[in-house]
Design a protein around this motif. Sequence first.
Motif, short mmCIF file in Angstrom:
data_model
loop_
_atom_site.label_atom_id
_atom_site.label_comp_id
_atom_site.label_asym_id
_atom_site.label_seq_id
_atom_site.Cartn_x
_atom_site.Cartn_y
_atom_site.Cartn_z
N ALA A 108 3.90 -31.23 -44.60
CA ALA A 108 5.11 -30.10 -44.40
C ALA A 108 4.23 -28.72 -44.81
N GLU A 109 4.01 -27.96 -43.65
CA GLU A 109 3.33 -26.52 -43.93
C GLU A 109 4.14 -25.45 -42.97
N ALA A 110 4.09 -24.39 -43.72
CA ALA A 110 4.87 -23.19 -42.67
C ALA A 110 3.06 -22.66 -42.07
N LEU A 111 2.72 -21.52 -42.61
CA LEU A 111 1.46 -20.99 -42.27
C LEU A 111 0.92 -21.24 -43.56
N PRO A 112 -0.20 -22.14 -43.30
CA PRO A 112 -1.00 -22.86 -44.57
C PRO A 112 -2.13 -21.91 -45.13
N VAL A 113 -1.62 -20.80 -46.22
CA VAL A 113 -2.58 -19.91 -46.57
C VAL A 113 -3.84 -20.71 -47.36
N SER A 114 -3.54 -21.76 -48.17
CA SER A 114 -4.69 -22.14 -48.69
C SER A 114 -5.86 -22.69 -47.75
N TRP A 115 -5.20 -23.26 -46.50
CA TRP A 115 -6.42 -23.80 -45.43
C TRP A 115 -7.12 -22.28 -44.99
N ILE A 116 -6.49 -21.12 -44.96
CA ILE A 116 -7.14 -19.97 -44.36
C ILE A 116 -7.93 -19.33 -45.41
N GLU A 117 -7.68 -19.48 -46.64
CA GLU A 117 -8.62 -19.22 -47.55
C GLU A 117 -9.80 -19.96 -47.87
N ALA A 118 -9.64 -21.15 -47.64
CA ALA A 118 -10.93 -22.14 -47.63
C ALA A 118 -11.79 -21.73 -46.18
N MET A 119 -11.12 -21.67 -45.19
CA MET A 119 -11.79 -21.50 -43.78
C MET A 119 -12.56 -19.84 -44.03
N ALA A 120 -11.70 -19.00 -44.70
CA ALA A 120 -12.48 -17.69 -45.02
C ALA A 120 -13.88 -17.69 -45.87
N MET A 121 -13.58 -18.80 -46.60
CA MET A 121 -15.17 -18.91 -47.34
C MET A 121 -15.96 -19.83 -46.94
N GLN A 122 -15.73 -20.07 -45.57
CA GLN A 122 -16.65 -20.85 -44.72
C GLN A 122 -16.77 -22.46 -45.17
N LYS A 123 -15.83 -22.96 -45.72
CA LYS A 123 -15.64 -24.35 -46.10
C LYS A 123 -15.29 -25.32 -44.88
#
Length: 209
Positions: A108-123
């Motif tokens: 269950a996710e709305a807009l998953p901020v944790s995913w975006i944060e990890a992606m922003a750090m090139q993970k």
Amino acid sequence: NVGAFNSTEVTQNAKIILYFGTLIRKKGLLELPLIFNEIVKKDKKVKLILVGKDASDSISGNASTWQMMQNLFSPDALLCVNYKGSVPYDEIKTIINNATVCVFPSFAEALPVSWIEAMAMQKAIVASDIGWATTVIDDGLNGFLVNPKNHLEYANKIIKLLENSELRKQFGTQAREKVENQFSDYVVAKSSINFYQKSIENYKKINEK
């Protein structure tokens, strides 16, 4: 804020899998131990780090999801787990930076901020294929998407990234680019302005009739 999550190069020999977010059933935290068990069968040097607030389980009534998780890890796997609890904002950035792969087996996710944060750090990320997933991650381009109940397949995608530094780098670069193009403050603000401008124009047209 994408700018707050810039990655710096870290020399690391350890293979670190990171989950950060609330420890709760709907985030796939009762699937993660079963996924990690499959990984440890193949590599006992892999570490799993968990960061986030523990939560009660509404279905079983258990006061601690972390306690429930511990019972699901194999003995070998549990030795490779480090639950850090909640940590300060600055510390979580360091932990993400030191991770090899980030995992989000959520149901269950709305807009998953944790995913975006990890992606922003090139993970490199292995996430769930449910909900918002395909809006945020393009499977095979900037991350992997797998149903979290398919424990072996999920584990194999993580192992593939752990063993392939070039693929991790490729996913990380593409992930950062996706965040900058679609989820940065500027892009979101511009989209919001356009939305309100169109709403105002439509309102004027209706009142002119």
